[in-house]
Each structure stands twice: as C-alpha cells, then as structure tokens.
Design an enzyme around this catalytic site. Sequence first.
Site, short mmCIF file in Angstrom:
data_model
loop_
_atom_site.label_atom_id
_atom_site.label_comp_id
_atom_site.label_asym_id
_atom_site.label_seq_id
_atom_site.Cartn_x
_atom_site.Cartn_y
_atom_site.Cartn_z
N CYS A 1 0.85 -1.19 0.00
CA CYS A 1 0.00 0.00 0.00
C CYS A 1 0.88 1.24 0.00
O CYS A 1 1.94 1.22 0.62
CB CYS A 1 -0.91 0.00 1.22
N PRO A 2 0.48 2.25 -0.70
CA PRO A 2 -0.81 2.53 -1.30
C PRO A 2 -0.91 2.15 -2.79
O PRO A 2 -1.83 2.57 -3.47
CB PRO A 2 -0.94 4.03 -1.14
#
Length: 75
Positions: free
Chosen positions: A13-14
């Site tokens: 992530c992201p």
Amino acid sequence: MTTHVLETGGQVCPFPLVEAQKAIAGLPVGDRLTINFDCTQATESIPEWAATAGYPVTDFRKVGDAGWTITVEKA
C-alpha cells in the site's frame, strides 16, 4: 458493460489504490474494474475511495488465505 481486471498482488500500500485510480480513470462510464490485491490496508482504502468517488462496489470478498478481490463500477 465490460469488466477489466487489475492484478496488484505483491504490491504494498498505497500502490493497489494508486493503480486502481489510474485504471478506472481511463474506463468508460458503466464499465467495471476488478482489483485483485493482497495488501491488508487496501481492504479499507479501496472501498473508502470507491465510496468517496461515487463508484458502487458490486463485489468484495476474500480469496484464499491472504488475498482479496473487489469490483467497482465507474458511475
């Protein structure tokens, strides 16, 4: 209506969210984007983004031990 698949397995992530945002931007209204991912944080960030952007979630489920799939429609 066409369903497009975005594979983001192995991305931290992201990046699954960033890739989903890029991918859906190029789709026509009415098409769907299925995002396959294994980043735990994306189980919250992708649905939140979809809701904020006005993209209905048509499917969201766990796949296997550590993966998820979510389908959003470009409305």
